[in-house]
Design a protein around this motif. Structure first.
Motif, PDB file in Angstrom:
ATOM      1  N   ILE A 205      77.835  17.970  58.493  1.00  0.00           N
ATOM      2  CA  ILE A 205      77.470  18.044  57.076  1.00  0.00           C
ATOM      3  C   ILE A 205      77.185  19.494  56.661  1.00  0.00           C
ATOM      4  N   ALA A 206      76.511  20.230  57.549  1.00  0.00           N
ATOM      5  CA  ALA A 206      76.162  21.614  57.232  1.00  0.00           C
ATOM      6  C   ALA A 206      77.391  22.495  57.062  1.00  0.00           C
ATOM      7  N   SER A 207      78.489  22.128  57.711  1.00  0.00           N
ATOM      8  CA  SER A 207      79.707  22.946  57.650  1.00  0.00           C
ATOM      9  C   SER A 207      80.430  22.813  56.315  1.00  0.00           C
ATOM     10  N   MET A 208      80.075  21.827  55.516  1.00  0.00           N
ATOM     11  CA  MET A 208      80.855  21.546  54.303  1.00  0.00           C
ATOM     12  C   MET A 208      80.730  22.642  53.251  1.00  0.00           C
ATOM     13  N   GLY A 209      79.527  23.200  53.102  1.00  0.00           N
ATOM     14  CA  GLY A 209      79.353  24.275  52.132  1.00  0.00           C
ATOM     15  C   GLY A 209      80.209  25.481  52.466  1.00  0.00           C
ATOM     16  N   GLU A 210      80.221  25.865  53.731  1.00  0.00           N
ATOM     17  CA  GLU A 210      81.031  26.993  54.181  1.00  0.00           C
ATOM     18  C   GLU A 210      82.518  26.683  54.029  1.00  0.00           C
ATOM     19  N   LEU A 211      82.877  25.431  54.284  1.00  0.00           N
ATOM     20  CA  LEU A 211      84.272  25.014  54.168  1.00  0.00           C
ATOM     21  C   LEU A 211      84.753  25.137  52.722  1.00  0.00           C
ATOM     22  N   PHE A 212      83.926  24.747  51.775  1.00  0.00           N
ATOM     23  CA  PHE A 212      84.286  24.852  50.360  1.00  0.00           C
ATOM     24  C   PHE A 212      84.415  26.318  49.950  1.00  0.00           C
ATOM     25  N   ARG A 213      83.505  27.146  50.459  1.00  0.00           N
ATOM     26  CA  ARG A 213      83.486  28.563  50.090  1.00  0.00           C
ATOM     27  C   ARG A 213      84.682  29.322  50.643  1.00  0.00           C
ATOM     28  N   THR A 214      85.140  28.951  51.823  1.00  0.00           N
ATOM     29  CA  THR A 214      86.177  29.727  52.517  1.00  0.00           C
ATOM     30  C   THR A 214      87.568  29.104  52.437  1.00  0.00           C
ATOM     31  N   THR A 215      87.721  28.037  51.651  1.00  0.00           N
ATOM     32  CA  THR A 215      89.018  27.368  51.566  1.00  0.00           C
ATOM     33  C   THR A 215      89.496  27.369  50.116  1.00  0.00           C
TER      34      THR A 215
END
Length: 405
Positions: A205-215
């Protein structure tokens, strides 16, 4: 190679049809109550000013499921996850079918939304089971099923309520959901994600914010579709009010029949998928956005109140739904072409962003119609796809400049 990467145990065409039917049956649960808000709120003793809670709690549950359960598709065996969530939805539907009090109803509605999020695990599951060259076509077929479920849910619930009662709508849905869950249990190939040893739920779940920012592909496609779905929600919130007004004087049954017309827009899903498979996503996206803008404009070419004007409104509904369905398919085709191990999270973020656009569109539709009638509604409605088009043009211009360097 793990089992989940091997060929499906059932023929590809059969599996696609099965999953398309599944997403339609599941997604319909989100919208059955929408045309019944007044009747249900009256039966439960909910004040008119708060009647929207009948639908809102299901939407909240769906949003929670999309954000916190759909990403589990990257972590746990997909078949069991899908069936488990479907059975949660069945339990909630049975509760809705028999409840006569506010708190139990709203609680069950919330749980129904959570269970219904299973539909967004089915779609990336299908992408995993499909080769890259055919992925757009398969996703398009599933989106046809999804849009058919959404568009048919409203008229079906209205007609069933006229013949039986609003309780029967939820009871019959529970039966259909149970049948689909059993069929999936018997025939759906299992799929367990690979390389999950070093990841746990909190990290997922924590990875989702970074995933949105970097994709950037995810971010753009999600914002495009949020705007498009905002237009869709606005239209289908305001259109029934317009059709019941002094301009048309349509009955609930007539409005239900009108809603069937929008189903024709689902035909764009497989077409968009095939275009994406051929590398024509850019052109198809532009056409879809322009179609959505045009759908609001064409409703003013004929004097309102006539049969001709009603026919134009039907055409506008089909044109709008076709555009929204096409961009949905194109967006999911794009994000499913990214890293396979992130598909659950990518889809969760994509749908959650769309959900925000839809909520804004519903609010804007009611507000615009109340303050300026159909004219204001079409002006505000066209701003949603117009915003998406302007943002899309920045992508096109950037891509064009790169080809010149």
């Amino acid at each position: 190679m793990n089992h989940q990467e091997s060929a499906p145990e059932v023929p590809a065409r059969t599996l696609t049809l099965l999953l398309g039917l599944t997403v339609g049956v599941i997604a319909a649960n989100l919208y059955y109550a929408q045309p019944l808000v007044a009747m249900i709120s009256l039966a439960l003793g909910i004040a008119t000013s708060s009647a929207g809670l009948v639908v809102t709690f299901t939407q909240i549950g769906y949003g929670l499921g999309v954000l916190f359960l759909v990403p589990l598709g990257d972590l746990v065996e997909n078949k069991k996850l899908i069936i488990t969530l479907m059975m949660i939805a069945v339990a909630a539907l049975l509760a809705l079918a028999f409840t006569t009090h506010v708190i139990p109803y709203l609680t069950a509605a919330l749980i129904l939304g959570i269970g219904t999020s299973a539909v967004q695990i089915v779609v990336p599951y299908a992408a995993h089971m499909t080769s890259e060259s055919h992925r757009g076509r398969v996703v398009g077929s599933l989106m046809s099923g999804l849009m058919l479920g959404i568009m048919l849910s409203r008229p079906i619930s209205s007609l069933l309520t006229d013949m039986l009662s609003w309780h029967a709508v939820f009871f019959l849905s529970a039966i259909f959901m149970s049948i689909m869950a059993f069929i999936l249990y018997k025939f759906l190939p299992p799929r367990k994600p690979a390389d999950t040893e070093n990841i746990h739920y909190v990290k997922l779940i924590a990875s989702m914010g970074e995933l949105f920012r970097t994709t950037p592909v995810l971010r753009r496609r999600a914002i495009y579709q949020a705007c498009m779905f905002g237009a869709f929600s606005l239209f289908w919130t305001a259109a029934p009010l317009y059709l019941m007004s002094e301009t048309y004087h349509l009955s609930q049954t007539a409005i239900a029949i009108f809603a069937f017309a929008g189903v024709a827009g689902a035909i764009s899903a497989p077409i968009a998928g095939r275009l994406a498979d051929k590398g024509m996503s850019t052109q198809a996206t532009a056409v879809a956005m322009l179609s959505a803008i045009a759908s609001f404009a064409v409703t003013h070419i004929v004097e309102p109140g006539s049969y001709t004007a009603l026919g134009v409104l039907v055409f506008a509904a089909i044109l709008l739904d076709a555009g929204i369905t096409a961009t949905l398919v194109l967006g999911q085709r794009a994000i499913f072409s990214l890293k396979p191990e992130y598909r659950g999270r990518l889809n969760g973020l994509y749908i959650a962003t769309i959900f925000v656009g839809g909520a804004l569109g519903s609010f804007a539709g009611a507000w615009a119609y109340a303050h300026g009638g159909w004219t204001m509604t079409t002006i505000v409605g066209s701003l949603f796809p117009a915003t998406a088009l302007v943002y899309f043009l920045t992508e096109w211009i950037t891509g064009f400049r790169k080809t010149q360097n």
